[in-house]
Write a protein that holds these residues in place. Structure first.
Motif, PDB file in Angstrom:
ATOM      1  N   SER A 167       3.172  54.879  33.408  1.00 53.19           N
ATOM      2  CA  SER A 167       2.009  54.553  32.584  1.00 53.19           C
ATOM      3  C   SER A 167       2.484  53.629  31.460  1.00 53.19           C
ATOM      4  CB  SER A 167       1.347  55.832  32.055  1.00 53.19           C
ATOM      5  OG  SER A 167       2.301  56.664  31.418  1.00 53.19           O
ATOM      6  N   ALA A 171      -0.640  54.407  25.393  1.00 54.61           N
ATOM      7  CA  ALA A 171      -1.771  54.891  26.185  1.00 54.61           C
ATOM      8  C   ALA A 171      -2.231  56.256  25.691  1.00 54.61           C
ATOM      9  CB  ALA A 171      -1.374  54.979  27.652  1.00 54.61           C
ATOM     10  N   PHE A 204       2.704  47.782  27.097  1.00 58.47           N
ATOM     11  CA  PHE A 204       1.374  47.293  27.473  1.00 58.47           C
ATOM     12  C   PHE A 204       1.209  45.862  26.957  1.00 58.47           C
ATOM     13  CE2 PHE A 204      -3.176  46.570  27.142  1.00 58.47           C
ATOM     14  CZ  PHE A 204      -3.629  47.093  28.344  1.00 58.47           C
ATOM     15  N   SER A 237      -3.230  53.377  34.152  1.00 59.36           N
ATOM     16  CA  SER A 237      -3.531  52.744  32.871  1.00 59.36           C
ATOM     17  C   SER A 237      -4.993  52.919  32.532  1.00 59.36           C
ATOM     18  CB  SER A 237      -3.214  51.246  32.903  1.00 59.36           C
ATOM     19  OG  SER A 237      -3.537  50.640  31.651  1.00 59.36           O
ATOM     20  N   GLN A 241      -6.945  49.861  26.650  1.00 56.39           N
ATOM     21  CA  GLN A 241      -6.340  50.912  25.836  1.00 56.39           C
ATOM     22  C   GLN A 241      -7.235  51.222  24.641  1.00 56.39           C
ATOM     23  OE1 GLN A 241      -2.157  50.141  24.874  1.00 56.39           O
ATOM     24  NE2 GLN A 241      -1.633  51.364  26.674  1.00 56.39           N
TER      25      GLN A 241
END
Length: 461
Positions: A167, A171, A204, A237, A241
């Motif tokens: 991941s 997150a 990310f 994901s 976010q």
């Protein structure tokens, strides 16, 4: 009242009176008569529940929230991205009344017609044929179920070696153990001692906190961890976010999907806060043109009562035999009735189209505010009717949670309601109005936010 640090004071203050079409403030805030409610909550609930602006909600309709002392707030929270078609939508109220009058309140996993109708509607929203839907109660349950299915699928496909669940840093997938293992906030895992090492996070590509948006960074990070692609069972994901909201670059999302296909890895998109029209698409992953194997849903699925779901490839969803993957309130009648009414209403199209139409209004309005405060408004991300301003210490990217709370408080005092700032450091002013909000109301909210920031940042460095 308590020894812990409060985000919001419970000492009533005189605030300017407000009277517009969408906002009305006629008392001190917090309302003096509301204090016994907060005192009772503090006495009987843990302090973890005491973190929102001090309103005692009496009723909420459309994009307005009311207390019982005459105040009315323009709602930019939608609960917490729940009431996508508005608070107490008449179609949902009618659906609930119908189920109450039947009456049918609980069923465990005994069949009822509304559950079958909801499952069919959800499968109809899937990005490809051959999907099934599993109903649950909370977003955390949905992401946990995705983890369970992915881990089980990995064992069947590659044995114990295919165990890594990937991941992203920053997150948020929920507050249960599995969802926090998959989450990207190390502070939320301290209570576990030594977390499961098969859960790993990669950067990310938001472009601000992490300016390196190359997909190659994903591959490089796994290589540094000495994890081979064949050892990965799944990548999960959020479609955006929640800390930003932060979105994938389309090319990155496409490359991620291709990597998953090439290496027989499940692609899981967490749509708990992103789904059901929030970005002007049914699911936010549609903005990237990708097709996930599993989709976690919640919040806006019902625009009201607790309900979540996993929509996934049938071969993955069928890994467990009858009776071994259920939940006490799977497809419970009242939430199911609300969700059926909600999806049918969303299908009429004006909600998704309104989110698309108002996208530039919200985005441009926030950029204009950022231009007035460039040293404090570090980043603005917006798509459809979800947006955020990340408040930073002047001239840096360091979160400034105290100033973010001051701005949120100033909005509250003016009759604009948002939930408390979110983000990796509590710096994000998050905006999520109902999908049918009028342009007039949205522009009034933007103007009010601008005034609040002007006040909170007056004289700041």
């Amino acid at each position: 009242m308590g020894s812990y640090a409060r985000k919001y004071s419970l000492v009533p203050r005189d605030v300017p009176r407000v009277q517009t079409a969408h906002r009305r403030i006629v008392t001190k805030l917090p309302v003096p008569e509301s204090l016994p409610v907060f005192e009772a909550l503090e006495r009987f609930e843990p302090s973890s529940m005491q973190g929102q602006p001090p309103v005692v909600i009496d009723h909420a309709e459309g994009w307005h929230v009311h207390d019982r002392w005459g105040n009315m707030w323009l709602d930019w929270s939608s609960g917490v991205l729940i009431s996508n078609i508005g608070n107490a939508s008449p179609v949902i109220v009618d659906a609930l009344k119908g189920m109450l009058d039947r009456p049918l309140l609980s069923t465990y996993v005994f069949a009822h017609e509304t559950r079958a109708e909801l499952a069919e509607l959800l499968v109809g929203l899937a990005p490809a044929p051959g999907y099934k839907a599993f109903l649950l109660s909370t977003g955390s349950e949905a992401t946990e179920n995705c983890i369970k299915l992915a881990k089980t699928w990995g064992l069947q496909k590659g044995g114990a070696e295919k165990r890594y669940f990937v991941s992203f840093q920053n997150a948020f997938h929920g507050r249960t153990m599995g969802s926090q293992l998959a989450g990207g906030n190390p502070s939320q895992k301290k209570w576990m001692g030594k977390p499961d090492e098969s859960f790993v996070q990669v950067p990310f590509p938001d472009g601000y906190k992490n300016p390196d948006t190359r997909f190659e960074l994903f591959i490089e990070t796994l290589e540094k961890m000495r994890i081979k692609p064949k050892q990965v069972c799944a990548v999960m994901s959020e479609s955006f976010q929640g800390v930003g909201p932060d979105f994938f670059p389309t090319e990155y999302a496409e490359s991620l999907e291709a990597w998953c296909r090439e290496n027989d890895v499940l692609l899981i998109m967490d749509e708990v806060q992103a789904g059901f029209g929030r970005t002007g698409k049914w699911f936010a992953f549609e903005n990237y043109g990708i097709v996930p194997d599993l989709i976690a849903c919640g919040k806006g699925i019902s625009s009201s009562l607790p309900l979540s779901a996993v929509i996934g490839r049938a071969d993955v969803m069928e890994l467990y035999p009858p009776g071994s993957m259920t939940s006490t309130h799977s497809g419970s009648p009242l939430p199911a009735a609300a969700a059926v009414a909600n999806i049918k209403e969303l299908k009429k199209g004006r909600y998704l189209q309104n989110a698309l139409d108002l996208d530039p209004v919200l985005r441009d309005g926030l950029f204009a505010i950022q231009k007035r405060h460039p040293r404090h408004a570090g980043c603005v991300h917006s798509r459809g009717l979800v947006a955020g301003i990340q408040i930073v210490k002047p001239g840096t990217k360091d979160p400034d949670p105290a100033t973010a709370v001051a701005i949120n408080q100033a909005c509250f005092d003016r009759g604009l309601l948002m939930f408390a700032p979110v983000g990796v450091g509590g710096e994000c002013i998050k905006i999520a109005p109902a999908l049918d909000i009028s342009r007039e109301a949205l522009e009034e909210g933007i103007h009010t936010l601008g005034e609040a920031m002007d006040e909170a940042l007056r004289g700041a460095g």
